[in-house]
Design an enzyme around this catalytic site. Structure first.
Site, PDB file in Angstrom:
ATOM      1  N   LYS A  28       0.840  -1.277  -0.079  1.00 54.70           N
ATOM      2  CA  LYS A  28       0.042   0.022  -0.020  1.00 54.70           C
ATOM      3  C   LYS A  28       0.771   1.305  -0.161  1.00 54.70           C
ATOM      4  O   LYS A  28       0.560   1.999  -0.681  1.00 54.70           O
ATOM      5  CB  LYS A  28      -0.792  -0.091   1.259  1.00 54.70           C
ATOM      6  CG  LYS A  28      -2.080   1.082   1.477  1.00 54.70           C
ATOM      7  CD  LYS A  28      -2.959   0.393   2.370  1.00 54.70           C
ATOM      8  CE  LYS A  28      -2.134   0.181   3.658  1.00 54.70           C
ATOM      9  NZ  LYS A  28      -1.919   1.126   4.950  1.00 54.70           N
ATOM     10  N   ARG A 103      -9.251   4.578  10.278  1.00 51.70           N
ATOM     11  CA  ARG A 103      -9.141   3.095  10.465  1.00 51.70           C
ATOM     12  C   ARG A 103     -10.364   2.570  11.210  1.00 51.70           C
ATOM     13  O   ARG A 103     -10.553   1.188  11.303  1.00 51.70           O
ATOM     14  CB  ARG A 103      -8.197   2.866  11.649  1.00 51.70           C
ATOM     15  CG  ARG A 103      -6.574   3.338  11.252  1.00 51.70           C
ATOM     16  CD  ARG A 103      -5.623   2.609  12.040  1.00 51.70           C
ATOM     17  NE  ARG A 103      -4.211   2.844  11.304  1.00 51.70           N
ATOM     18  CZ  ARG A 103      -3.244   2.113  11.442  1.00 51.70           C
ATOM     19  NH1 ARG A 103      -3.246   0.928  12.106  1.00 51.70           N
ATOM     20  NH2 ARG A 103      -2.295   2.371  10.799  1.00 51.70           N
ATOM     21  N   ARG A 142      10.469 -11.485   4.485  1.00 52.95           N
ATOM     22  CA  ARG A 142      11.288 -10.232   4.285  1.00 52.95           C
ATOM     23  C   ARG A 142      12.491 -10.078   5.227  1.00 52.95           C
ATOM     24  O   ARG A 142      12.649 -10.381   6.294  1.00 52.95           O
ATOM     25  CB  ARG A 142      10.319  -9.057   4.810  1.00 52.95           C
ATOM     26  CG  ARG A 142      10.547  -7.848   4.316  1.00 52.95           C
ATOM     27  CD  ARG A 142       9.548  -6.834   4.081  1.00 52.95           C
ATOM     28  NE  ARG A 142       9.035  -6.712   5.416  1.00 52.95           N
ATOM     29  CZ  ARG A 142       7.820  -5.559   5.641  1.00 52.95           C
ATOM     30  NH1 ARG A 142       7.308  -5.148   4.380  1.00 52.95           N
ATOM     31  NH2 ARG A 142       7.306  -5.421   6.718  1.00 52.95           N
ATOM     32  N   ARG A 175      13.489  -8.097  10.885  1.00 55.06           N
ATOM     33  CA  ARG A 175      13.089  -7.165  11.970  1.00 55.06           C
ATOM     34  C   ARG A 175      12.102  -7.840  12.554  1.00 55.06           C
ATOM     35  O   ARG A 175      11.323  -8.897  12.428  1.00 55.06           O
ATOM     36  CB  ARG A 175      12.299  -5.962  11.455  1.00 55.06           C
ATOM     37  CG  ARG A 175      13.275  -5.030  10.472  1.00 55.06           C
ATOM     38  CD  ARG A 175      12.415  -3.911  10.066  1.00 55.06           C
ATOM     39  NE  ARG A 175      11.308  -4.193   9.684  1.00 55.06           N
ATOM     40  CZ  ARG A 175      10.545  -3.175   9.074  1.00 55.06           C
ATOM     41  NH1 ARG A 175      10.735  -2.049   8.954  1.00 55.06           N
ATOM     42  NH2 ARG A 175       8.990  -3.431   9.054  1.00 55.06           N
ATOM     43  N   ARG A 186      -1.189  -9.246  13.911  1.00 53.13           N
ATOM     44  CA  ARG A 186      -1.235  -8.008  13.142  1.00 53.13           C
ATOM     45  C   ARG A 186      -2.609  -8.176  12.140  1.00 53.13           C
ATOM     46  O   ARG A 186      -3.426  -7.303  11.881  1.00 53.13           O
ATOM     47  CB  ARG A 186      -0.205  -7.152  12.526  1.00 53.13           C
ATOM     48  CG  ARG A 186       0.390  -6.489  13.564  1.00 53.13           C
ATOM     49  CD  ARG A 186       1.980  -6.563  13.227  1.00 53.13           C
ATOM     50  NE  ARG A 186       2.111  -5.521  11.847  1.00 53.13           N
ATOM     51  CZ  ARG A 186       3.173  -5.456  11.037  1.00 53.13           C
ATOM     52  NH1 ARG A 186       4.287  -6.323  11.443  1.00 53.13           N
ATOM     53  NH2 ARG A 186       3.070  -4.662  10.204  1.00 53.13           N
TER      54      ARG A 186
END
Ligand SMILES: [Zn+2]
Length: 235
Positions: A28, A103, A142, A175, A186
């Site tokens: 996004k 949100r 990632r 990370r 999440r």
């Protein structure tokens, strides 16, 4: 076609808020930057704005800090005050791209009021639709360069030498917030919260669903076509 003072895609005047809704990792932010550049409108990321305000120690930043630190939603009043101030600046006159806001439905309702007062067209939503399993793989794969911050993916975009950045040889690290259990959490929070928000805009006929699992350039193409369609709408 004549270029109308550099107003982006084929003279398209956005004239409204373009709201990007999608889970973390759906690309996004990247799309927002690309589209913002093409349209010549600002990309407003509420996350970036909060980090900036907190970094500069402003009163609004100080109000947001405890929520940002604990990963909770920043209260509506704080978010809305920040957004309202930001979109009142001159660079937002031709529209803007919102990333990370609204949100919740209450935020969306209050944002509608702000938009009406500013005589902007009704906000339009780009909904980034993802395959959760595929997204999870993409995110947990990632790796970030510890030197230059370049982003790799051990599945889809591996470095030439495992664990090393192609550009500067920096060590590639995962990370903490890219770990699977964090990301699963999440994603479920996102799904629970977002469904009602997207429905809110869908009832107004202001949502386009985009296949966010397609390659980034394809997604950009889809987005530009949607925007050209919007340019032809009376309202
Ligand atoms: Zn690097």
């Amino acid at each position: 076609m004549a270029d109308q003072g550099g107003q982006g895609v084929n003279g398209l005047r956005l004239g409204r808020a373009l709201i990007l809704i999608g889970p973390p990792g759906a690309g996004k932010g990247t799309q927002a930057k690309t589209i913002a550049r093409r349209l010549g409108v600002p990309h407003i990321s509420t996350g970036d704005m909060f980090r900036d305000l907190i970094g500069r120690g402003t009163p609004l930043g100080e109000r947001a800090r405890p929520y940002m630190d604990s990963g909770e939603l920043v209260p509506d009043d704080v978010v809305l005050e920040m957004v309202q101030e930001r979109i009142s600046r001159d660079d937002c006159a031709n529209g803007f791209i919102l990333d990370g806001f609204p949100r919740t439905v209450p935020q969306a309702e209050r944002f509608d009021e702000i938009v009406r007062k500013r005589h902007l067209l009704e906000p339009f939503v780009i909904h980034f639709v993802v395959d959760t399993k595929l997204l999870l793989r993409r995110l947990t794969g990632r790796r970030t360069c510890s030197v230059g911050g370049e982003i790799y993916n051990i599945y889809d975009h591996p470095p030439k030498v495992p664990g090393r950045c192609d550009n500067d040889g920096g060590e590639l690290i995962q990370r903490p917030d890219d770990r699977e259990e964090i990301i699963s959490g999440r994603l479920s929070t996102y799904e629970a919260r977002t469904e009602v928000l997207v429905d809110y805009y869908r009832r107004k006929g202001k949502v386009v669903d985009l296949d966010a699992m397609a390659p980034p350039t394809v997604v950009t193409g889809q987005l530009l076509r949607v925007l050209q369609g919007l340019g032809g709408q009376a309202q």
